[in-house]
Design an enzyme around this catalytic site. Structure first.
Site, PDB file in Angstrom:
ATOM      1  N   GLU A 287       0.819  -1.205   0.000  1.00 26.23           N
ATOM      2  CA  GLU A 287       0.000   0.000   0.000  1.00 26.23           C
ATOM      3  C   GLU A 287       0.852   1.254   0.000  1.00 26.23           C
ATOM      4  O   GLU A 287       1.917   1.286   0.603  1.00 26.23           O
ATOM      5  CB  GLU A 287      -0.833   0.047   1.289  1.00 26.23           C
ATOM      6  CG  GLU A 287      -1.825  -1.058   1.407  1.00 26.23           C
ATOM      7  CD  GLU A 287      -2.484  -1.070   2.781  1.00 26.23           C
ATOM      8  OE1 GLU A 287      -2.339  -0.099   3.539  1.00 26.23           O
ATOM      9  OE2 GLU A 287      -3.133  -2.073   3.084  1.00 26.23           O
TER      10      GLU A 287
ATOM     11  N   CYS B 229       3.103   8.399   1.467  1.00 25.05           N
ATOM     12  CA  CYS B 229       3.520   7.445   2.489  1.00 25.05           C
ATOM     13  C   CYS B 229       3.787   6.122   1.797  1.00 25.05           C
ATOM     14  O   CYS B 229       2.918   5.585   1.108  1.00 25.05           O
ATOM     15  CB  CYS B 229       2.385   7.300   3.509  1.00 25.05           C
ATOM     16  SG  CYS B 229       2.659   5.989   4.702  1.00 25.05           S
TER      17      CYS B 229
ATOM     18  N   CYS C 124       5.233  -7.487   7.826  1.00 22.87           N
ATOM     19  CA  CYS C 124       6.145  -6.985   8.850  1.00 22.87           C
ATOM     20  C   CYS C 124       6.280  -8.054   9.916  1.00 22.87           C
ATOM     21  O   CYS C 124       5.334  -8.796  10.189  1.00 22.87           O
ATOM     22  CB  CYS C 124       5.551  -5.714   9.466  1.00 22.87           C
ATOM     23  SG  CYS C 124       6.601  -4.966  10.733  1.00 22.87           S
TER      24      CYS C 124
ATOM     25  N   CYS D  67       3.511  -5.609  16.412  1.00 24.93           N
ATOM     26  CA  CYS D  67       2.807  -4.635  17.270  1.00 24.93           C
ATOM     27  C   CYS D  67       1.315  -4.986  17.324  1.00 24.93           C
ATOM     28  O   CYS D  67       0.704  -5.278  16.300  1.00 24.93           O
ATOM     29  CB  CYS D  67       2.987  -3.214  16.744  1.00 24.93           C
ATOM     30  SG  CYS D  67       4.702  -2.685  16.729  1.00 24.93           S
TER      31      CYS D  67
ATOM     32  N   CYS E 125      -1.449  -3.154  15.020  1.00 27.55           N
ATOM     33  CA  CYS E 125      -1.120  -2.891  13.622  1.00 27.55           C
ATOM     34  C   CYS E 125      -1.523  -4.032  12.695  1.00 27.55           C
ATOM     35  O   CYS E 125      -1.179  -5.189  12.933  1.00 27.55           O
ATOM     36  CB  CYS E 125       0.383  -2.626  13.517  1.00 27.55           C
ATOM     37  SG  CYS E 125       0.883  -2.198  11.847  1.00 27.55           S
TER      38      CYS E 125
ATOM     39  N   CYS F 139      -2.069   1.589   8.375  1.00 31.04           N
ATOM     40  CA  CYS F 139      -1.113   0.605   7.891  1.00 31.04           C
ATOM     41  C   CYS F 139      -1.674  -0.776   7.632  1.00 31.04           C
ATOM     42  O   CYS F 139      -2.171  -1.424   8.540  1.00 31.04           O
ATOM     43  CB  CYS F 139      -0.070   0.364   8.979  1.00 31.04           C
ATOM     44  SG  CYS F 139       1.104   1.607   9.070  1.00 31.04           S
TER      45      CYS F 139
END
Ligand code: SAH
Length: 360
Positions: free
Chosen positions: A97, A110, A117, A121, A124, A338
């Site tokens: 994205e 961005c 990832c 977290c 997220c 995100c």
């Protein structure tokens, strides 16, 4: 990538590497300026666009290299503020994205730095399926160029705050910064770039030593080790003390004010004790606090505080002399946070990604 039968991605080459490659092909060095400018200033998506390069040389380039831009799979435009969210498809079919935001000072983009990832977290969406792979420098630049071409406007600011942990893909992120800031290409200076990290301490120190003028954004989100560990696994590897030392080192080396990102989660990190702790941490250093009411991610079950509570939190910080803003929640109606869009668009649940082992 097998798709290109051993050919190299030409956008991955720095100016000097390109010059060397052209010389090795028996071409004059000045061609490097022309081609580098096509790739980076003019955001070319194919060799055939390079109108001042002879057909013969274009064919020669095609034999050795490939050049492409990410394919737009979906674009969502926010009715609230014109923010555009792109779901881009890469050469191997993976999706990432990027978000284009319009500010009074220009277009800000961005970008993502990884597919998925591995930092885990708890709030997220990017991390839900773990890390699939790193992005190349070319794929990071490609997001900016594709958006710049479509908007017919120069991108003036870049934030590396999309999917992925940029400091976990250090070498390619650094190559990307070198490519994008080269004056012979897109020429976007460090002052117009912000890199956001969950806090990989050794890499923050390494970045400080690179001599770049980037703004560092630190995803802080909690002000005690215990609380930070509960929502960010990375906090089990590096204590707040070590993290603040690294942030101070970054400031000392670069003179750039650090930005603390603080996602407000109802009942988790939004109490008066949190305000006090945050004011103490922030008050001791030259920084800015960016409050982000958490963007609810269905799988995570975390909620944002009420609007009045968010404003109160900000006011209390300001009363303690802290410079704080509430991040404009751009594109909330288009899965702005995100990894949310990528997650929504995937037909099958993520399963293949890699995660950092939970070493409590
Ligand atoms: N890995 C990097 C950059 C990507 S995330 C980092 O951790 O900084 C960009 C920012 O958005 C980070 O501050 C991240 O913690 C925050 N973020 C992620 N998901 C969010 C959500 N659902 N709501 C609010 N902020 C979120």
């Amino acid at each position: 990538m097998t798709l290109h039968e051993g050919k190299k991605d030409i956008r991955e080459l720095t100016f000097d590497e390109l010059k060397e490659a052209l010389e090795a092909m028996g071409e004059k060095a000045y061609r490097a300026s022309q081609i580098f400018s096509w790739i980076h200033s003019k955001a070319a998506g194919s060799f055939d666009e390079m109108s001042d390069i002879s057909k013969a040389l274009r064919e020669k380039l095609k034999e050795n290299f490939y050049l492409s831009l990410p394919e737009t799979e979906t674009v969502r435009i926010s009715k609230q503020d014109g923010t555009k969210k792109y779901l881009f498809k890469l050469e191997d079919g993976e999706c990432i994205e990027s978000v284009r935001m319009i500010y009074h000072h220009g277009i800000s983009v961005c970008i993502s730095s990884q597919v998925g990832c591995r930092q885990g977290c708890s709030f997220c969406a990017s991390t839900l399926g773990g890390l699939v792979r790193n992005l190349t420098a070319s794929e990071m630049a490609g997001q900016i160029y594709a958006i710049s071409r479509e908007s017919k406007e120069r991108v003036s600011n870049v934030v590396i705050m999309g999917i992925g942990e940029p400091l976990d893909n250090y070498d390619e992120v650094l190559r990307f910064l070198k490519l994008i800031s080269d004056e012979r290409g897109y020429g976007l200076g460090g002052r117009n770039i912000t890199l956001s990290t969950c806090g990989l301490v050794p890499k923050i120190r390494e970045l400080a030593d690179e001599g770049l003028k980037l703004t560092l954004a630190l995803s802080l989100h909690a002000v005690t080790d215990e609380k930070r560990q509960a929502i960010m696994p990375v906090a089990k590897r590096y204590s707040l003390h070590e993290l603040m030392d690294a942030v101070d080192y970054y400031f000392e080396k670069t003179g750039r004010r650090v930005s603390f990102e603080y996602s407000l989660i109802k009942g988790v990190n939004d109490s008066d004790v949190d305000v006090k702790g945050l004011a103490e941490l922030a008050g001791r250093r030259n920084c800015h606090v960016n409050l982000i009411p958490v963007n609810p991610v269905t799988e995570r079950g975390l909620k944002e505080p009420d609007r009045t509570h968010v404003l109160e939190f900000k006011n209390k910080l300001e009363k303690r002399g802290i410079n704080a803003t509430i991040r404009r929640e751009m594109g909330r109606d288009i899965e702005g946070a995100c990894g949310q869009l990528r997650r929504q668009m995937r037909a099958v649940p993520f399963s293949k990604g890699e995660s950092v082992p939970d070493e409590a």
